[in-house]
Design a protein around this motif. Structure first.
Motif, PDB file in Angstrom:
ATOM      1  N   ASN A  89       0.846  -1.197   0.000  1.00 41.75           N
ATOM      2  CA  ASN A  89       0.000   0.000   0.000  1.00 41.75           C
ATOM      3  C   ASN A  89       0.885   1.252   0.000  1.00 41.75           C
ATOM      4  O   ASN A  89       1.234   1.787   1.055  1.00 41.75           O
ATOM      5  CB  ASN A  89      -0.916  -0.014   1.227  1.00 41.75           C
ATOM      6  CG  ASN A  89      -1.848   1.174   1.256  1.00 41.75           C
ATOM      7  OD1 ASN A  89      -1.997   1.887   0.256  1.00 41.75           O
ATOM      8  ND2 ASN A  89      -2.478   1.396   2.394  1.00 41.75           N
ATOM      9  N   THR A  90       1.208   1.716  -1.181  1.00 42.34           N
ATOM     10  CA  THR A  90       2.121   2.864  -1.287  1.00 42.34           C
ATOM     11  C   THR A  90       1.467   4.164  -0.812  1.00 42.34           C
ATOM     12  O   THR A  90       2.157   5.136  -0.513  1.00 42.34           O
ATOM     13  CB  THR A  90       2.579   3.048  -2.749  1.00 42.34           C
ATOM     14  OG1 THR A  90       1.417   3.116  -3.579  1.00 42.34           O
ATOM     15  CG2 THR A  90       3.480   1.905  -3.196  1.00 42.34           C
ATOM     16  N   ALA A  91       0.126   4.170  -0.722  1.00 39.05           N
ATOM     17  CA  ALA A  91      -0.588   5.387  -0.298  1.00 39.05           C
ATOM     18  C   ALA A  91      -0.672   5.496   1.232  1.00 39.05           C
ATOM     19  O   ALA A  91      -1.243   6.450   1.760  1.00 39.05           O
ATOM     20  CB  ALA A  91      -1.993   5.381  -0.887  1.00 39.05           C
ATOM     21  N   HIS A  92      -0.105   4.530   1.936  1.00 39.37           N
ATOM     22  CA  HIS A  92      -0.287   4.484   3.400  1.00 39.37           C
ATOM     23  C   HIS A  92       0.347   5.683   4.096  1.00 39.37           C
ATOM     24  O   HIS A  92       1.420   6.162   3.718  1.00 39.37           O
ATOM     25  CB  HIS A  92       0.326   3.189   3.953  1.00 39.37           C
ATOM     26  CG  HIS A  92      -0.074   2.906   5.369  1.00 39.37           C
ATOM     27  ND1 HIS A  92       0.827   2.945   6.409  1.00 39.37           N
ATOM     28  CD2 HIS A  92      -1.273   2.597   5.916  1.00 39.37           C
ATOM     29  CE1 HIS A  92       0.195   2.656   7.537  1.00 39.37           C
ATOM     30  NE2 HIS A  92      -1.079   2.440   7.261  1.00 39.37           N
ATOM     31  N   ALA A  93      -0.364   6.190   5.116  1.00 43.17           N
ATOM     32  CA  ALA A  93       0.148   7.289   5.936  1.00 43.17           C
ATOM     33  C   ALA A  93      -0.221   7.021   7.390  1.00 43.17           C
ATOM     34  O   ALA A  93      -1.041   6.136   7.684  1.00 43.17           O
ATOM     35  CB  ALA A  93      -0.472   8.612   5.476  1.00 43.17           C
ATOM     36  N   LEU A  94       0.400   7.770   8.290  1.00 47.85           N
ATOM     37  CA  LEU A  94       0.113   7.587   9.714  1.00 47.85           C
ATOM     38  C   LEU A  94      -0.246   8.927  10.343  1.00 47.85           C
ATOM     39  O   LEU A  94       0.366   9.958  10.026  1.00 47.85           O
ATOM     40  CB  LEU A  94       1.329   7.014  10.452  1.00 47.85           C
ATOM     41  CG  LEU A  94       1.696   5.561  10.150  1.00 47.85           C
ATOM     42  CD1 LEU A  94       3.039   5.220  10.813  1.00 47.85           C
ATOM     43  CD2 LEU A  94       0.610   4.600  10.618  1.00 47.85           C
ATOM     44  N   ALA A  95      -1.217   8.894  11.236  1.00 49.09           N
ATOM     45  CA  ALA A  95      -1.485  10.046  12.106  1.00 49.09           C
ATOM     46  C   ALA A  95      -0.897   9.691  13.459  1.00 49.09           C
ATOM     47  O   ALA A  95      -1.285   8.679  14.056  1.00 49.09           O
ATOM     48  CB  ALA A  95      -2.994  10.289  12.214  1.00 49.09           C
ATOM     49  N   ASN A  96       0.061  10.495  13.898  1.00 46.06           N
ATOM     50  CA  ASN A  96       0.813  10.165  15.109  1.00 46.06           C
ATOM     51  C   ASN A  96       0.209  10.884  16.323  1.00 46.06           C
ATOM     52  O   ASN A  96       0.324  12.098  16.455  1.00 46.06           O
ATOM     53  CB  ASN A  96       2.275  10.565  14.912  1.00 46.06           C
ATOM     54  CG  ASN A  96       3.132  10.141  16.078  1.00 46.06           C
ATOM     55  OD1 ASN A  96       2.610   9.695  17.104  1.00 46.06           O
ATOM     56  ND2 ASN A  96       4.433  10.271  15.938  1.00 46.06           N
ATOM     57  N   TYR A  97      -0.398  10.108  17.217  1.00 49.27           N
ATOM     58  CA  TYR A  97      -1.084  10.670  18.400  1.00 49.27           C
ATOM     59  C   TYR A  97      -0.151  10.744  19.612  1.00 49.27           C
ATOM     60  O   TYR A  97      -0.616  11.042  20.719  1.00 49.27           O
ATOM     61  CB  TYR A  97      -2.289   9.794  18.787  1.00 49.27           C
ATOM     62  CG  TYR A  97      -3.512   9.904  17.898  1.00 49.27           C
ATOM     63  CD1 TYR A  97      -3.451   9.627  16.532  1.00 49.27           C
ATOM     64  CD2 TYR A  97      -4.756  10.243  18.428  1.00 49.27           C
ATOM     65  CE1 TYR A  97      -4.574   9.691  15.726  1.00 49.27           C
ATOM     66  CE2 TYR A  97      -5.886  10.316  17.634  1.00 49.27           C
ATOM     67  CZ  TYR A  97      -5.804  10.043  16.281  1.00 49.27           C
ATOM     68  OH  TYR A  97      -6.926  10.106  15.487  1.00 49.27           O
ATOM     69  N   SER A  98       1.131  10.481  19.437  1.00 54.51           N
ATOM     70  CA  SER A  98       1.995  10.323  20.617  1.00 54.51           C
ATOM     71  C   SER A  98       2.209  11.641  21.381  1.00 54.51           C
ATOM     72  O   SER A  98       2.688  11.618  22.508  1.00 54.51           O
ATOM     73  CB  SER A  98       3.341   9.714  20.219  1.00 54.51           C
ATOM     74  OG  SER A  98       3.982  10.529  19.284  1.00 54.51           O
ATOM     75  N   ASN A  99       1.842  12.771  20.764  1.00 51.28           N
ATOM     76  CA  ASN A  99       1.905  14.034  21.528  1.00 51.28           C
ATOM     77  C   ASN A  99       0.798  14.111  22.574  1.00 51.28           C
ATOM     78  O   ASN A  99       0.820  14.995  23.435  1.00 51.28           O
ATOM     79  CB  ASN A  99       1.743  15.239  20.591  1.00 51.28           C
ATOM     80  CG  ASN A  99       2.974  15.449  19.732  1.00 51.28           C
ATOM     81  OD1 ASN A  99       4.069  15.055  20.122  1.00 51.28           O
ATOM     82  ND2 ASN A  99       2.789  16.042  18.575  1.00 51.28           N
ATOM     83  N   LEU A 100      -0.186  13.237  22.460  1.00 53.06           N
ATOM     84  CA  LEU A 100      -1.365  13.310  23.327  1.00 53.06           C
ATOM     85  C   LEU A 100      -1.343  12.199  24.358  1.00 53.06           C
ATOM     86  O   LEU A 100      -0.967  11.059  24.044  1.00 53.06           O
ATOM     87  CB  LEU A 100      -2.654  13.174  22.497  1.00 53.06           C
ATOM     88  CG  LEU A 100      -2.829  14.121  21.310  1.00 53.06           C
ATOM     89  CD1 LEU A 100      -4.157  13.829  20.609  1.00 53.06           C
ATOM     90  CD2 LEU A 100      -2.798  15.563  21.771  1.00 53.06           C
ATOM     91  N   ASN A 101      -1.773  12.520  25.573  1.00 48.63           N
ATOM     92  CA  ASN A 101      -1.950  11.449  26.561  1.00 48.63           C
ATOM     93  C   ASN A 101      -3.236  10.691  26.233  1.00 48.63           C
ATOM     94  O   ASN A 101      -3.983  11.077  25.317  1.00 48.63           O
ATOM     95  CB  ASN A 101      -1.944  12.004  27.989  1.00 48.63           C
ATOM     96  CG  ASN A 101      -3.080  12.987  28.236  1.00 48.63           C
ATOM     97  OD1 ASN A 101      -4.091  12.971  27.533  1.00 48.63           O
ATOM     98  ND2 ASN A 101      -2.915  13.847  29.224  1.00 48.63           N
ATOM     99  N   ASN A 102      -3.481   9.653  27.008  1.00 43.74           N
ATOM    100  CA  ASN A 102      -4.627   8.787  26.725  1.00 43.74           C
ATOM    101  C   ASN A 102      -5.952   9.562  26.735  1.00 43.74           C
ATOM    102  O   ASN A 102      -6.806   9.377  25.865  1.00 43.74           O
ATOM    103  CB  ASN A 102      -4.664   7.648  27.754  1.00 43.74           C
ATOM    104  CG  ASN A 102      -5.687   6.603  27.404  1.00 43.74           C
ATOM    105  OD1 ASN A 102      -5.792   6.190  26.252  1.00 43.74           O
ATOM    106  ND2 ASN A 102      -6.457   6.172  28.391  1.00 43.74           N
ATOM    107  N   ALA A 103      -6.100  10.448  27.725  1.00 43.44           N
ATOM    108  CA  ALA A 103      -7.348  11.219  27.840  1.00 43.44           C
ATOM    109  C   ALA A 103      -7.534  12.113  26.606  1.00 43.44           C
ATOM    110  O   ALA A 103      -8.634  12.186  26.044  1.00 43.44           O
ATOM    111  CB  ALA A 103      -7.316  12.074  29.106  1.00 43.44           C
ATOM    112  N   SER A 104      -6.445  12.760  26.189  1.00 44.53           N
ATOM    113  CA  SER A 104      -6.551  13.653  25.027  1.00 44.53           C
ATOM    114  C   SER A 104      -6.795  12.867  23.752  1.00 44.53           C
ATOM    115  O   SER A 104      -7.483  13.341  22.840  1.00 44.53           O
ATOM    116  CB  SER A 104      -5.276  14.491  24.891  1.00 44.53           C
ATOM    117  OG  SER A 104      -5.126  15.307  26.028  1.00 44.53           O
ATOM    118  N   GLN A 105      -6.229  11.672  23.671  1.00 37.75           N
ATOM    119  CA  GLN A 105      -6.475  10.828  22.487  1.00 37.75           C
ATOM    120  C   GLN A 105      -7.967  10.499  22.377  1.00 37.75           C
ATOM    121  O   GLN A 105      -8.541  10.514  21.289  1.00 37.75           O
ATOM    122  CB  GLN A 105      -5.663   9.537  22.568  1.00 37.75           C
ATOM    123  CG  GLN A 105      -4.174   9.739  22.327  1.00 37.75           C
ATOM    124  CD  GLN A 105      -3.396   8.427  22.189  1.00 37.75           C
ATOM    125  OE1 GLN A 105      -3.989   7.376  21.977  1.00 37.75           O
ATOM    126  NE2 GLN A 105      -2.086   8.514  22.292  1.00 37.75           N
TER     127      GLN A 105
END
Lengths: 127, 385
Positions: A89-105
């Motif tokens: 899947n060459t179109a694959h991308a990621l949204a990185n939530y690691s700036n957020l704690n669990n509650a904010s996620q």
């Protein structure tokens, strides 16, 4: 990994168990613990919504349709979006939530699910 | 918890009034009010004080065969206020004027009542240390069965005593242990849902529930036949006072406080919860589990509590064996999540004002969760900032 442009559109596959009685769960827009704070997406710049859906199904993964969001809508929640091409899947991308704690996620998942649902299906085989 | 020793005040300026205070702790009492369900506690408390006071009077008057005429009839209690923290009902006790002498300036009724209160406090203080009396009169056991019967998990009732250094706490568990040491059974008020198995010709409804097994609910036969007969296998919500044994098995139903058929939409939500239990392992890829029994039980309890809102509920599995219920109410998009252990939390975002949200907030039990939601999201209530 390269960051994506603000106005780029990203597709998200919706698991059948996260669409109940015509409403998408906010869980569809937040990573599970096994996802290591990253949400899988496809880039509209590199694939069509229908192809994204069919490619996903072809890999044996369950989906009922595709919703879409802009990169800047993730950024408004302090979530970075990066390219992540894969062999299948060459179109694959990621949204990185690691700036957020669990509650904010969890709260970000709600806001993003509401935004995506308001836009309507990018692809749904039943519509 | 605050010490309430000084809240038991002797304000008998007229020599015929005394104030007795109890204290309720728990989420249900946080707004300094007492649910009507708990009012029988106050009647039982009054009757227990009088019963122990009778014993005290007899002890102080070993040569008297009988109590003074109308010893208890002339003493009466009235609820005069509910104080803050969480909720402190104050009972004003009136007793007959006169009776004091130069040698005995304190009214004999008051002396007996104070001693009666000491005995009641001592009974629960010792029970909290697993020390129990060898026996108590049947009347006291009956009254103890009424006192605190509506206490739920996480709640307590504090008995005050001016001489005690620490408040005496009564919880549902302390109460259960005390009564079942003195008797084979104890009474408790319970609410749950069950399935109708049948209508008995004489006895009433045959009900089965996960929590309490099978039991017969006394219902008027015509009502049972007409309303429940055509709805075999349907769910009903019940609130009962029951007699339970040491193993918490229901021995008999003492009183039916409410009984009604769960409506079609609520039934559908219950079915949706049950269906989630059939999900296979790894339903969301590796390391995902179907909802646990505890999560499903909590979700059922939640839907029961808010059955009038069940039309709003969207119910999803959570990969770690939990259940998520999402719904919109009063401009809020809320999620209630039950984890694999059945523990709950609520969080949400305001759909009108982006800056307003609710962080995930855990709750000790379903009751506390439901009270929170009722308080902030009930019709016309203020929502949190």
């Amino acid at each position: 990994m390269k960051h994506l442009n603000d106005n780029e559109i990203l597709y998200r596959q919706i698991h059948p168990n996260f669409l109940i009685n015509g409403r998408v769960s906010s869980q569809a827009f937040r990573p599970t613990p096994k996802d290591k704070s990253c949400l899988s997406l496809d880039r509209k710049a590199l694939t069509e919504a229908k192809d994204s859906y069919l490619n996903y199904k072809a890999r044996g993964l369950p989906t009922v349709g595709v919703l879409e969001l802009e990169v800047k809508e993730f950024q408004d929640q302090n979530i970075d979006c990066i390219e992540d091409p894969q062999e299948n899947n060459t179109a694959h991308a990621l949204a990185n939530y690691s700036n957020l704690n669990n509650a904010s996620q969890k709260k970000a998942g709600k806001k993003l699910a509401n935004l995506a649902w308001e836009k309507g299906w990018a692809h749904n085989p039943n519509t | 918890m605050s010490n309430i020793n000084n809240q038991h005040q002797s304000l008998n300026t007229d020599n015929d009034i005394e104030f007795f205070k109890l204290k309720y702790n728990g989420d249900r009492f946080e707004d300094h009010s007492i649910p009507v369900d708990c009012l029988p506690d106050l009647i039982a408390y009054q009757d227990l004080l009088l019963d122990f006071a009778r014993d005290a009077w007899k002890e102080d008057h070993p040569n008297r065969q009988r109590l003074p005429n109308h010893f208890c009839k002339n003493v009466h209690f009235s609820l005069v206020e509910i104080g803050k923290g969480s909720a402190i009902p104050t009972l004003k006790c009136h007793f007959p004027s006169g009776g004091q002498t130069y040698l005995h300036p304190v009214h004999p009724h008051l002396t007996a009542l104070k001693k009666g209160e000491e005995s009641l406090v001592s009974l629960f203080q010792e029970a909290s240390k697993d020390n129990y009396p060898a026996a108590l009169s049947q009347n006291k056991i009956t009254l103890l069965n009424r006192f605190g019967a509506s206490l739920k998990d996480g709640e307590s009732l504090v008995l005050d005593h001016s001489d005690s250094s620490a408040p005496t706490l009564i919880t549902a568990e302390i109460r259960r242990k005390l009564i079942t040491r003195l008797s084979e059974t104890y009474e408790k008020r319970i609410s749950f849902s069950g399935k109708i198995l049948g209508v008995h010709t004489k006895n009433g409804l045959d009900i089965e529930s996960d929590d309490f097994g099978r039991m017969v609910i006394p219902v008027d036969h015509d009502e049972a036949k007409e309303i429940y007969g055509p709805n075999l296998e349907a769910l009903v919500n019940l609130e009962l006072t029951v007699t339970l044994d040491h193993q918490d098995k229901v021995k008999s139903v003492e009183e039916v406080h409410s009984l009604y058929l769960v409506d079609d939409i609520s039934q559908q939500r219950h079915d949706e919860i049950d269906n989630l239990g059939n999900l296979p392992s790894n339903w969301l890829g590796d390391k995902s589990d179907p909802p646990s029994e505890q999560a499903m039980k909590s979700a059922h309890q939640f839907v029961n509590y808010f059955d009038s809102l069940s039309e709003l509920f969207y119910i999803y599995p959570i990969a770690e064996g939990g259940i998520q219920i999402e719904f919109d109410i009063n401009e809020w998009d809320l999620s209630v999540e039950f984890d694999i252990k059945g523990c709950s939390e609520v969080y949400g975002v305001n759909k009108k004002e982006d800056s307003k949200d609710i962080d995930p907030t855990p709750f000790e039990n379903i009751e506390a969760l439901c009270l929170f939601l009722n308080r902030y999201f009930g019709a016309g209530n203020e929502t949190p900032e």
